[in-house]
Scaffold this active site. Structure first.
Site, PDB file in Angstrom:
ATOM      1  CE  LYS A 110      -4.070  -1.819   2.385  1.00 13.68           C
ATOM      2  NZ  LYS A 110      -5.022  -1.552   3.476  1.00 13.68           N
ATOM      3  CG  ASP A 148      -8.511   0.632   3.988  1.00 12.83           C
ATOM      4  OD1 ASP A 148      -9.173  -0.236   3.396  1.00 12.83           O
ATOM      5  OD2 ASP A 148      -7.271   0.592   4.105  1.00 12.83           O
TER       6      ASP A 148
END
Ligand code: ATR
Length: 273
Positions: free
Chosen positions: A65, A101
């Site tokens: 990420k 997220d």
């Protein structure tokens, strides 16, 4: 045919192909979504494939990420405040990075505990890793007045609180008891709860009876923290919904249809846990 992916390492246990495959079938969209094992040191090479137009985009998971964040041509402001991307959208030879997220966390609570944020004065966030960043940004966005960020390593919580600014005060897990009397929400963002691990010495019994306890860990679905909260009669929301809701913006961007998180989808993924 539009192709999307999830990359990470290891990648075989990712539930994302199941989720996106379900939506592709449900909406009759001709497209594909595949899991590809990509380690951070070969991510730059993978980005070359993206720029050549092989894919419309995809998801990024651990440990890629942060490296993916650095490789993107553009990033949404949320990804910038979090410092990591979990969703890539390709347009021409440009790769845009998003962090969904945050939306996954909010979408889950909004669906499972409507009005959870109404008049929410005080919250406790456990853990200070990457997942905590997304949760803190989300709680700030919903106007939570006071956030206690408690971590095993208090110095990491302090760094994060300074970095993100806002009404966040850092401390150690040992301070839970002294702050929980007026907490309307407790969120576990740490990896505690996975593989039979549990917090030692957190006494949920002192929380207000109206408090909501939620966990971003979803293996197991009912973590020891959630089990204890339920036994005390507190409201709980498990972490599976965050996984499902974080997938929504990516699917919409790649395939042009905003998908729904339905009980059927949840049951399908739950059966694999
Ligand atoms: P992620 O990016 O997925 O959030 P991470 O950056 O590795 O993962 O963060 C993991 C979090 O879980 C950290 O807050 C970590 O605490 P430390 O900062 O003290 O390492 C927390 N954590 C992991 N194992 C723990 C344990 N046994 N007890 C308490 N906290 C734990």
């Amino acid at each position: 045919m539009k192709r999307a992916f999830v990359i990470g390492h290891p990648i075989t246990h990712s539930r994302s192909p199941l989720i996106h495959g379900y939506w592709l079938r449900t909406y009759g969209i001709e497209g594909s979504y595949e899991a590809i094992d990509v380690e951070p040191h070969v991510l730059a090479k993978f980005f070359e494939r993206l720029k050549r137009g092989e894919f419309v985009g995809g998801n990024v998971t651990i440990p890629d990420k942060e490296v993916a964040y650095a490789l993107c041509d553009e990033r949404d402001p949320l990804a910038e405040s979090i410092g990591a991307v979990n969703t890539l959208v390709v347009t021409g030879d440009q790769v845009r990075g998003l962090n969904t997220d945050y939306l996954g966390f909010l979408g889950n609570l909004d669906q499972q505990a409507p009005n959870w944020d109404h008049d929410l004065q005080s919250a406790i966030v456990l853990g200070a890793g990457g997942a905590a960043r997304a949760v803190l940004v989300a709680l700030k966005a919903r106007g939570v007045k006071s956030i206690r960020l408690l971590n095993r390593t208090a110095s990491k919580a302090e760094e994060l609180a300074i970095d993100l600014e806002g009404p966040i005060r850092a401390g150690s897990l040992g301070e839970f008891d002294s702050h929980c009397g007026d907490a309307g929400l407790v969120v576990n963002t740490s990896s505690v709860g996975m593989n039979g691990t549990k917090f030692e010495g957190l006494d949920l019994g002192r929380l207000p009876r109206t408090a909501l306890v939620t966990d971003i860990v979803y293996t197991p679905l009912v973590t020891p923290l959630l089990a204890e909260a339920r036994a005390l009669g507190l409201r709980t929301v498990d972490g599976l919904g965050m996984l499902l809701h974080q997938a929504v913006p990516g699917f919409e961007a790649w395939f042009g249809k905003r998908p729904e998180v339905t009980p059927q989808l949840r049951a399908l993924v739950e059966a694999t846990l």
